[in-house]
Structures are given as C-alpha cells and as structure tokens.
Scaffold this active site. Structure first.
Site, PDB file in Angstrom:
ATOM      1  N   GLU A  69      47.639  29.974  -3.057  1.00 51.99           N
ATOM      2  CA  GLU A  69      47.738  29.311  -1.752  1.00 51.99           C
ATOM      3  C   GLU A  69      48.983  28.464  -1.684  1.00 51.99           C
ATOM      4  O   GLU A  69      49.661  28.390  -0.660  1.00 51.99           O
ATOM      5  CB  GLU A  69      46.485  28.445  -1.520  1.00 51.99           C
ATOM      6  CG  GLU A  69      46.343  27.901  -0.090  1.00 51.99           C
ATOM      7  CD  GLU A  69      47.070  26.575   0.155  1.00 51.99           C
ATOM      8  OE1 GLU A  69      47.193  26.176   1.316  1.00 51.99           O
ATOM      9  OE2 GLU A  69      47.520  25.939  -0.823  1.00 51.99           O
ATOM     10  N   ASP A  92      39.898  22.652   2.650  1.00 48.48           N
ATOM     11  CA  ASP A  92      41.081  22.228   1.893  1.00 48.48           C
ATOM     12  C   ASP A  92      41.377  20.763   2.189  1.00 48.48           C
ATOM     13  O   ASP A  92      40.873  20.211   3.170  1.00 48.48           O
ATOM     14  CB  ASP A  92      42.288  23.100   2.290  1.00 48.48           C
ATOM     15  CG  ASP A  92      43.360  23.173   1.209  1.00 48.48           C
ATOM     16  OD1 ASP A  92      43.384  22.294   0.316  1.00 48.48           O
ATOM     17  OD2 ASP A  92      44.191  24.096   1.274  1.00 48.48           O
ATOM     18  N   HIS A 126      49.513  16.241  -3.572  1.00 48.77           N
ATOM     19  CA  HIS A 126      50.495  16.893  -4.443  1.00 48.77           C
ATOM     20  C   HIS A 126      51.099  15.936  -5.461  1.00 48.77           C
ATOM     21  O   HIS A 126      52.204  16.153  -5.950  1.00 48.77           O
ATOM     22  CB  HIS A 126      51.595  17.598  -3.630  1.00 48.77           C
ATOM     23  CG  HIS A 126      51.095  18.867  -2.990  1.00 48.77           C
ATOM     24  ND1 HIS A 126      51.940  19.880  -2.561  1.00 48.77           N
ATOM     25  CD2 HIS A 126      49.845  19.297  -2.720  1.00 48.77           C
ATOM     26  CE1 HIS A 126      51.218  20.862  -2.045  1.00 48.77           C
ATOM     27  NE2 HIS A 126      49.941  20.532  -2.124  1.00 48.77           N
TER      28      HIS A 126
HETATM   29 ZN   LIG Z   1      45.407  22.882  -0.712  1.00 51.18          ZN
END
Ligand SMILES: [Zn+2]
Length: 328
Positions: free
Chosen positions: A182, A205, A293
């Site tokens: 992804e 998500d 992230h």
């Molecule tokens: Zn993700």
C-alpha cells in the site's frame, strides 16, 4: 505480518488464500447479501538495503513515504533475506554533524547509514542488497492512547480481526484483505480488488491528525479522540456521496463518535478498490493518527473502538437496497 493475521483469522472465516501479489484474502460467506471487500494493509514504511561498505556500514533506500527529519538516531532492525536473526542497529547520518541545538540542513534518506555495531566481515557476510530494514520500537500504552511504529496500518488489521470476532454470521459476505505494498501506491489492493467480486469496498487505515501546537485548526485534517474519520476526499479519491451519507447516517443513528475528513495528502486502499475492474463504491474509515510515518505514531483507543463499532454496524445492516446509490 501475514502469518500473524492469518492465524488470527483462522476459524473466523470460511476460506483463506494468498494471491500472486502476496495479499491475504479471507472470505466469510454470506447468505445472499452484498459482498463487501474490507481491506487493511500489512506493509509498513521502511527501507531496503542498498549497499554495504568495507567497514560494514549499511546504506538504505526508502520504501514508501519516509520523512528524513524523523530518522536521526532511530533504532532499526535489519532482517537478512538469506535467513538468520534480525540485527539491531542505529540509523544516522554524518553529512553535517553540527552541534546540539544548532540548525542543520535536512539530510536526504540516501545520506543515512545503519551502524550494526558488528565486525565488518560479519555484516558483509550476513547483509545483502534488498534486505528489509524496519523501525525497531515496542508499543506503549499511555492513558487511553497507544504509541507505536506502524500503527499505520496494524491498527486497521486489528480492527478488522476484532470485528470479524464479534460480528455474527449474516447475509453479508465479507472478504477481508490484508493487502501488500500500500505504501508504494496501493499496488496490492489494486490486484486483489480486480480479482474479488464485490458490491462495495471499505478500507480501514490511519489518517493524519495534526491537532498540534503551532498548527492552524484548518490544517488539522482530523483530531485525535473525536472518533472514527469518514473520508470525504483525499489526494486520490472523492468518496461516492451516497455511500458516505449511508455510513454517516449509520454513525449518527448509533451514536458513534465520528468526524468528516478532507485534506490527507495521500490515499488508501479504498481508492484502488473503487477503480478496479468495473468499479465499486468504496470508503475509507480512518483512525486519526498523530506523527504518522514516524517511529512514534499515536492513536486514541476511543477512536479505534468507534471505527470498529461503525464497521461492524455497516456489515450487520447492509442490504442490496442500501446500496442502490444512483437514486436521484
Ligand atoms: Zn496506511
């Protein structure tokens, strides 16, 4: 990751398979109701080994959206593709050491190296280009929140598993997909969605929560603790308005805390499901996440529960009639 998800889903579904891309596909058959593809991705951002020098320092190339300013002095794990135990190390860069508190330029990912602390010959023998390099962090619970690496999208996988645990068998067919790749462009979900017959898609998500000091409210995207986020638009998708309304009405009826989301500068598996094959309406149910992230992503457990509650309610109540989306 796939082995972990597979084990959790055994017994909850009728059939489990792995497709040529590596996606895990777990089907719970229904009784004539709509077919729903529910996806969360198994991959995480990180690196692959690019080069090992004669002193045993390892250079890496990024996989997915890696932010260089989150990286200095992080711990990482190098997993040898030829077998053998993962090796822990320090990710660092020395292009401009500066002194503490001094402004230095933001380095590029390519300038970072991994120091495994091992003799050069050991590293040269064990580490080869293409080996996976991942963040090395454990999960911590702080109050009603959790901090961990890769909550994007382990938290989505967790929610799908939990929903399949609590959801009684019914009319709806659930095709749960643990997708691959992804983070480099929803590549796994594209293939899975092409193969899987479905009437509607849901991606579970994380999304950006920038409800932070120094950030304008208008740029927050979502707020941690305000509930499940219903995707209206991100960089790659505008959610089908009728499907959005159906899901939003459901959240209102059930008193499930929710917020509407516009402005994520990325996408989710929902965008791939929507345009695969003949197309299918698809929505992302997002879990707000701060510091996305990075090695220290933060999610709120109330938001996680709200996301699970809404997904379960959707799968419980969905009928073919609900999905007549082209009415005026
Ligand atoms: Zn993700």
């Amino acid at each position: 990751m796939r082995a972990v998800v597979r084990e959790a889903l055994e017994g909850l579904v009728d059939e489990i398979s792995v497709d040529p891309m590596g996606n895990l596909i777990a089907t719970r058959r229904g009784d004539g109701g709509p077919r729903v593809m529910v996806a969360a991705h198994m991959d995480e951002i990180g690196f692959l080994v690019r080069h090992v020098d004669e002193r045993g320092f390892v250079r890496v190339s990024p996989v997915g959206g890696v932010f260089p300013r989150y990286l200095p002095a992080q711990r990482v794990l190098v997993t040898p593709s030829g077998g053998g135990d993962p090796m822990a190390g320090v990710l660092f860069e020395s292009s401009d050491m500066g002194t503490p508190n001094e402004e230095t330029k933001t380095p590029k990912v390519e300038e970072f190296f991994v120091d495994l602390g091992l003799p050069a010959e050991v590293v040269l023998a064990g580490v080869t280009p293409g080996d996976a390099v991942t963040m090395h962090r454990t999960l911590e619970r702080v109050g009603d929140r959790v901090i961990a690496k890769a909550l994007d999208d382990r938290i989505g996988l967790f929610i799908i598993i939990e929903v399949l645990r609590s959801l009684p068998r019914g009319a709806v067919e659930v095709i749960a997909v643990g997708s691959v790749q992804e983070e480099i462009g929803t590549r796994g979900a594209s293939v899975a969605a092409h193969r899987i017959p479905k009437d509607v898609g849901v991606a579970v998500d994380t999304t950006l929560a920038r409800d932070l000091p120094g950030v304008d409210d208008a740029k927050a995207v979502t707020r941690l603790g305000d509930g499940v986020s219903l995707k209206v638009m991100d960089k790659y998708q505008i959610t089908h308005r009728r499907l959005l309304d159906v899901v939003r009405d459901l959240a209102r009826e059930r008193d499930i805390p929710h917020q509407l989301e516009v402005g994520l500068p990325g996408g989710t598996d929902a965008e791939a499901i929507e345009i695969a094959g003949d197309g299918a309406p698809a929505i992302a149910l997002s879990i707000p996440s701060r510091y996305g992230h990075s090695a220290s992503e933060m999610c709120d457990l109330g938001d996680v529960a709200a996301t699970a509650d809404l997904l379960e309610a959707f799968l419980r109540t969905l009928t073919h009639e609900t999905l007549v989306l082209d009415r005026p």
